[in-house]
Design a protein around this motif. Structure first.
Motif, short mmCIF file in Angstrom:
data_model
loop_
_atom_site.label_atom_id
_atom_site.label_comp_id
_atom_site.label_asym_id
_atom_site.label_seq_id
_atom_site.Cartn_x
_atom_site.Cartn_y
_atom_site.Cartn_z
N SER A 79 0.96 -0.90 -0.14
CA SER A 79 0.12 -0.06 -0.06
C SER A 79 0.77 1.32 0.00
O SER A 79 0.46 2.20 -0.55
CB SER A 79 -0.88 0.38 1.47
OG SER A 79 -1.75 1.27 1.23
N ASP A 100 0.34 -4.72 3.96
CA ASP A 100 1.31 -4.24 4.62
C ASP A 100 3.02 -4.13 4.72
O ASP A 100 3.36 -5.30 3.94
CB ASP A 100 1.02 -4.65 6.36
CG ASP A 100 1.11 -3.63 6.98
OD1 ASP A 100 1.48 -2.35 7.11
OD2 ASP A 100 1.39 -4.68 8.42
N HIS A 326 -4.04 2.10 0.11
CA HIS A 326 -5.65 1.42 0.48
C HIS A 326 -6.54 2.30 1.36
O HIS A 326 -7.78 1.82 1.13
CB HIS A 326 -4.77 0.16 1.91
CG HIS A 326 -5.41 0.58 2.99
ND1 HIS A 326 -3.44 1.21 3.46
CD2 HIS A 326 -5.84 0.94 3.82
CE1 HIS A 326 -3.85 1.45 4.48
NE2 HIS A 326 -4.68 0.98 4.68
N LEU A 337 -7.64 -3.46 1.15
CA LEU A 337 -6.06 -4.66 1.78
C LEU A 337 -6.82 -6.17 2.22
O LEU A 337 -7.16 -6.53 2.41
CB LEU A 337 -5.86 -3.47 3.35
CG LEU A 337 -4.94 -3.70 4.67
CD1 LEU A 337 -4.20 -3.00 3.54
CD2 LEU A 337 -5.56 -2.60 5.32
N ASP A 341 -3.28 -3.62 8.89
CA ASP A 341 -2.80 -2.23 8.86
C ASP A 341 -2.14 -1.99 9.76
O ASP A 341 -2.38 -1.44 10.69
CB ASP A 341 -3.36 -0.90 7.79
CG ASP A 341 -2.83 0.12 8.05
OD1 ASP A 341 -1.33 0.33 7.95
OD2 ASP A 341 -2.80 1.46 7.83
#
Length: 377
Positions: A79, A100, A326, A337, A341
């Protein structure tokens, strides 16, 4: 205007000579300077083809065409990257699956990629942030197991290495950027498509030449050229290539100079890191970076804003980087996603980029580090 700007486009001094030489002859794409540059990259990277493009964005779009991305396909990437990484595949109708990042390098967390793979996945796009390589052995291993393509977004990675191999030479396809903010530029804009898998070599030529077999015609492989496939105009002008050719004569000089500045920051700011005030970049042992950028991580978003404002008041240009894709409005429309995160947003909100360019003086570097120390005092 900042006394010490965040960036200055690199100039080594001989670019004007090659531009003037180009002005005397061929000006459109694929002229003599273009061929010189492409041959240089093919020899250095040992790739099947290296094709100049007007930008890294165009190189990524060509890569999406070459692997035949279609609506319903999914493409995995971090992202934390520039919008072009995602746009190239979203334009073809793909769903972008964001993963991530690692807190240490800000690169895609290779340990989370496999969980993001579905039956619709066609490719993984690792982004080498700050010219520091992703864990490419792990990425390529996952791709091999699931039959996926890998496209390196090495926009920031020219002259960096992973286990001795140049970034851009590892995956099936790759892209470099020659934007004025990069270590090497072709006059402000520019890019390169790197073809490491022979199956893509001929179609890359055709797509780049508006869907024609024009390149084969000029090599004498066909007696006339015509429209044979889809494509677009992905050739940079000869002036861009001439500027880049001037810089390629001094690739090591530019890299050495940027690493000099990077190392100065690292050494001078170490006391603040030891005191727990900031975090410094971490370079894995298997990676050789190119000094593309130097950043520090501060405590939180508020401290970042205050530090950038303080440096600006001192005449120093500093900047943060990407807003995680994202969480953007387009990211929510064109992607999703995978997983949580954990690091992307929190780590990106702490990151401050310091001025770094080819030729920055030690006195300017000292002014920057002194200002950072004053802020924390």
């Amino acid at each position: 205007m900042d006394t010490i700007p965040f960036n200055r486009p690199p100039q080594v001094g001989n670019e004007v000579f090659y531009i003037r030489r180009a002005l005397k002859g061929h000006l459109a794409g694929d002229g003599p300077h273009s061929k010189l540059c492409e041959n240089w990259f093919e020899e250095r990277l040992r790739c099947y083809r290296a094709l100049l493009t007007p930008s890294c964005t165009h190189a990524l779009e060509l890569a999406a065409l070459l692997i035949d991305v279609r609506p319903g396909d999914e493409v995995i990437m971090p992202s934390y990257t520039f919008v072009s990484t995602a746009n190239a595949f979203a334009l073809r109708g793909a769903t972008i699956v964001f993963v991530d990042v690692r807190a240490d390098t800000m690169n895609i967390d290779e340990g989370l990629i496999e969980a993001a793979v579905t039956e619709a996945t066609v490719a993984i796009v690792p982004v080498h942030y700050a010219g520091v390589s992703c864990e490419m052995d792990a990425v390529m291993s996952i791709a091999d197991r699931y039959g996926l393509f890998v496209i390196e977004d090495a926009a920031q990675g020219m002259m960096s290495r992973y286990k001795g191999r140049f970034l851009g030479s590892i995956a099936h396809l790759a892209a470099y950027s020659f934007h004025e903010t990069k270590n090497y530029t072709s006059g402000g804009e520019g890019g390169l498509l790197i073809v490491n898998d022979e199956q893509f070599s001929q179609r890359a030529e055709i797509f780049r030449e508006k869907g024609t077999n024009r390149s084969q015609f000029f090599r004498g492989a066909v007696d006339k050229y015509s429209w044979v496939d889809i494509g677009s105009s992905y050739l940079p002008s000869e002036l861009q290539a001439a500027y880049l050719w001037g810089q390629l004569q001094y690739v090591e000089k530019i890299k050495t100079d940027r690493l000099r500045a990077w190392q100065f920051y690292s050494e001078q700011l170490q006391p603040l890191a030891a005191a727990g005030k900031i975090e410094l970049p971490k370079i894995p042992a298997v990676c050789e970076h190119n000094g593309h950028m130097f950043y520090v991580k501060v405590e939180n978003l508020d401290e970042r804003s205050r530090l950038i404002a303080y440096l600006k008041n001192e005449g120093i240009g500093a900047a943060f980087h990407y807003v995680p894709l994202h969480s953007s409005s387009a990211g929510l429309r064109f992607g999703r996603l995978s997983g949580e995160d954990v690091h992307t947003t929190s780590e990106s909100e702490r990151l401050v980029r310091l001025p770094l360019w080819f030729g920055i003086s030690f006195s300017d570097l000292r002014k920057v580090t002194d200002a950072v120390f004053k802020f924390y005092q």
